[in-house]
Design a protein around this motif. Sequence first.
Motif, PDB file in Angstrom:
ATOM      1  N   MET A 101       0.855  -1.197   0.000  1.00 54.02           N
ATOM      2  CA  MET A 101       0.000   0.000   0.000  1.00 54.02           C
ATOM      3  C   MET A 101       0.892   1.249   0.000  1.00 54.02           C
ATOM      4  N   ALA A 102       0.659   2.156  -0.931  1.00 52.28           N
ATOM      5  CA  ALA A 102       1.443   3.390  -0.988  1.00 52.28           C
ATOM      6  C   ALA A 102       0.664   4.515  -0.330  1.00 52.28           C
ATOM      7  N   PHE A 103       1.077   4.865   0.902  1.00 52.13           N
ATOM      8  CA  PHE A 103       0.451   5.989   1.585  1.00 52.13           C
ATOM      9  C   PHE A 103       1.219   7.269   1.280  1.00 52.13           C
ATOM     10  N   SER A 104       0.646   8.388   1.678  1.00 48.84           N
ATOM     11  CA  SER A 104       1.362   9.651   1.554  1.00 48.84           C
ATOM     12  C   SER A 104       2.557   9.644   2.503  1.00 48.84           C
ATOM     13  N   GLU A 105       3.545  10.485   2.222  1.00 48.87           N
ATOM     14  CA  GLU A 105       4.710  10.502   3.111  1.00 48.87           C
ATOM     15  C   GLU A 105       4.327  11.090   4.460  1.00 48.87           C
ATOM     16  N   ARG A 106       3.249  11.883   4.479  1.00 46.37           N
ATOM     17  CA  ARG A 106       2.689  12.428   5.723  1.00 46.37           C
ATOM     18  C   ARG A 106       2.388  11.342   6.762  1.00 46.37           C
ATOM     19  N   VAL A 107       1.926  10.187   6.255  1.00 43.33           N
ATOM     20  CA  VAL A 107       1.483   9.124   7.160  1.00 43.33           C
ATOM     21  C   VAL A 107       2.633   8.580   7.999  1.00 43.33           C
TER      22      VAL A 107
ATOM     23  N   LEU B  48       2.572  10.183  11.360  1.00 41.28           N
ATOM     24  CA  LEU B  48       1.492   9.958  12.332  1.00 41.28           C
ATOM     25  C   LEU B  48       2.095   9.365  13.596  1.00 41.28           C
TER      26      LEU B  48
END
Lengths: 388, 388
Positions: free
Chosen positions: B1-7, B10
């Motif tokens: 899964m490719a999430f945003s780098e923001r994640v 978290l």
Amino acid sequence: MAFSERVDRLKSSLIREILAAAQRPDVMSFAGGLPAESMLPKVDWAPMPTGLGQYGMSEGEPALREAIAVQARALGIDCSASQVLIVSGSQQTLDLASKLFIDRGTEVLLEAPTYLAALQAFQLFGAECLAVAQEDDGPSLAALRERLERHRPAFAYLIPTFQNPSAVRYSEYKRDAVAALLDEFGVTLIEDEPYRELVFDEGSARPIVSRLQKASWIYTGTVSKTLLPGLRVGYLIATPDLFPYLLRLKQSADLHTNRIGQWQALQWLGSEQYSTHLDALRCFYRQGRDAMQSALQLHFSDLADWQSPQGGLFFWLRLKKPVDTRALLDQALAQNVVFMPGEPFFVDPDQNLGYLRLNFSHVAPDRLAEGVRRLAGVIRNASMVEAA
Amino acid sequence: MAFSERVDRLKSSLIREILAAAQRPDVMSFAGGLPAESMLPKVDWAPMPTGLGQYGMSEGEPALREAIAVQARALGIDCSASQVLIVSGSQQTLDLASKLFIDRGTEVLLEAPTYLAALQAFQLFGAECLAVAQEDDGPSLAALRERLERHRPAFAYLIPTFQNPSAVRYSEYKRDAVAALLDEFGVTLIEDEPYRELVFDEGSARPIVSRLQKASWIYTGTVSKTLLPGLRVGYLIATPDLFPYLLRLKQSADLHTNRIGQWQALQWLGSEQYSTHLDALRCFYRQGRDAMQSALQLHFSDLADWQSPQGGLFFWLRLKKPVDTRALLDQALAQNVVFMPGEPFFVDPDQNLGYLRLNFSHVAPDRLAEGVRRLAGVIRNASMVEAA
């Protein structure tokens, strides 16, 4: 002032201006998408426990999450309450999904046209939006496969049931085919279903997420179209690989959704009272749909093509002689009628001229025909000017 | 899964775990910041107009915006209702401000310690957080000047009145000095005031934004600490150069704040009923504060230093022998008592060991002393183990 680079992508206020103009009491507005004021149910607040005034859980109220899971399972969605996140209206799902998936340049896949506020939310976060043409029964499968073969979108955002703005309802065949393609390419689906319950005619509706075998998904819905939008209560259901991130993003966004509205929603979901209310709502909107269809046949047959919507709140017109409908707003307003230009619903508005979205839930049925007549006049006039 | 780098940014769920543990009925929790359940006012929903169930304006209800502007002007803030934006709890102000100002690497200026959820929100968006040490009467002015001379922060985020966690109230002198420095360097101020009305002792409180001559500002408050947090109604007031952007970001985040809670807040703001309720609340929390102060003097005098808070909901303890208080949570829980470690309230937790935040509004006054005694035992034990 040094703002974030994101702010450069905040869209112009055309829509806000249109909706502001629509507030004028003399104006007949086909522009908005508001539920009919007269059909807002009378709700009872008296039995609400005082303790609900306290802070609540970011996930949402346990009983409401359970009720939503029950409803979703009845639609064929394999899920438990632990996958349900209550959000502050389903617009917030778009914000949370954007935060989860989108960096500047991240590709996402959308229908063309698509829901305007979704397009704007994704673009605000810097998404590169790939569009797949919408046909009468759902997206072009050839175009969808081509996009998936050549790109790696972070997700596909689809509105398969009475899409705002096009009113398209995917066929059974396309629902299966889209699910198979997303599984094949392992692309996450965000399925947005605000209008599911506003159905006027029988037809296919089982959600696409219930047909997926492998791909991750987020399913999102709301009580805004069927109960009270002012409550700001929506929900998302997500596969377990996505849920924990969405929960933490929710907490960071606003801690939790207001518990007052959650409590009220829970009084209705699954109740007989709700079922009776939904029947009345469908009957009322069906009449509006039929009135609009008659008025359009009378005044627009030579001007535009359209499908009569089987649900939702909108007609979507394609002009036979495409003009930039944004340029017609002032002339329409001079006739005290306002509509929503179709161009902003496309990733590339200037390549998609000549569409209008007309709402049929706001103008009273007895004034509706007159409004449609005036609007036809504006468009006929513009076509003649164009031709001259 | 490719999430945003923001994640990737978290934060861990330590706080969520602590608060979950605090839910256990046998546990005495000093960890949370919840208003006392017994002091939640009984509210009347009966007179609410049905029309409030409809969609509303992104700005918020006009009458509520006006009431908030009136209140703010009484505090010396020069503003009109057009500068007031109703938000879904003041946590949302942090989200909107992050979107407005923060790209990856954007510098922002904070107190050390600062409000944990603010720190996390800014870091989620990629902020580079610059900390200014908090002293007993407000930030170190030398450190603040040094930061402003060497950096160009997008904004300074300050909580000058009964800060969570430190309980510090800025002196009159420091309020003026901070305003002058922000004016001198042209840095936007975000002033967060959730605890303003929970005041137990007289003292300086005029907001810093009211002392600014040139700098832009956002002032944010809430009814969560004084009325009902479950309503999720807060507000921000912004200078006109910032307001239009914040409004559009609000619209994109969740369309508008629930109107039910807005209506209820409006019934209270500025009313005699509210004023009576606030008096009762202050009296109740003052007793909790005094009970906690007595218990601490009895059990913690040899272990920690603290100021007795003049308002808000927290004591902030600095251990005489600093240890990582995060490591003490399990031992405290074994004694059925839970507290909030101080380290996460700092930009650099590992360089700031040995702080605890203790809430005094949740545990009943008659059990409070026993909880403090047990907690002191845990810390004394840890210090001895350390020394051994």
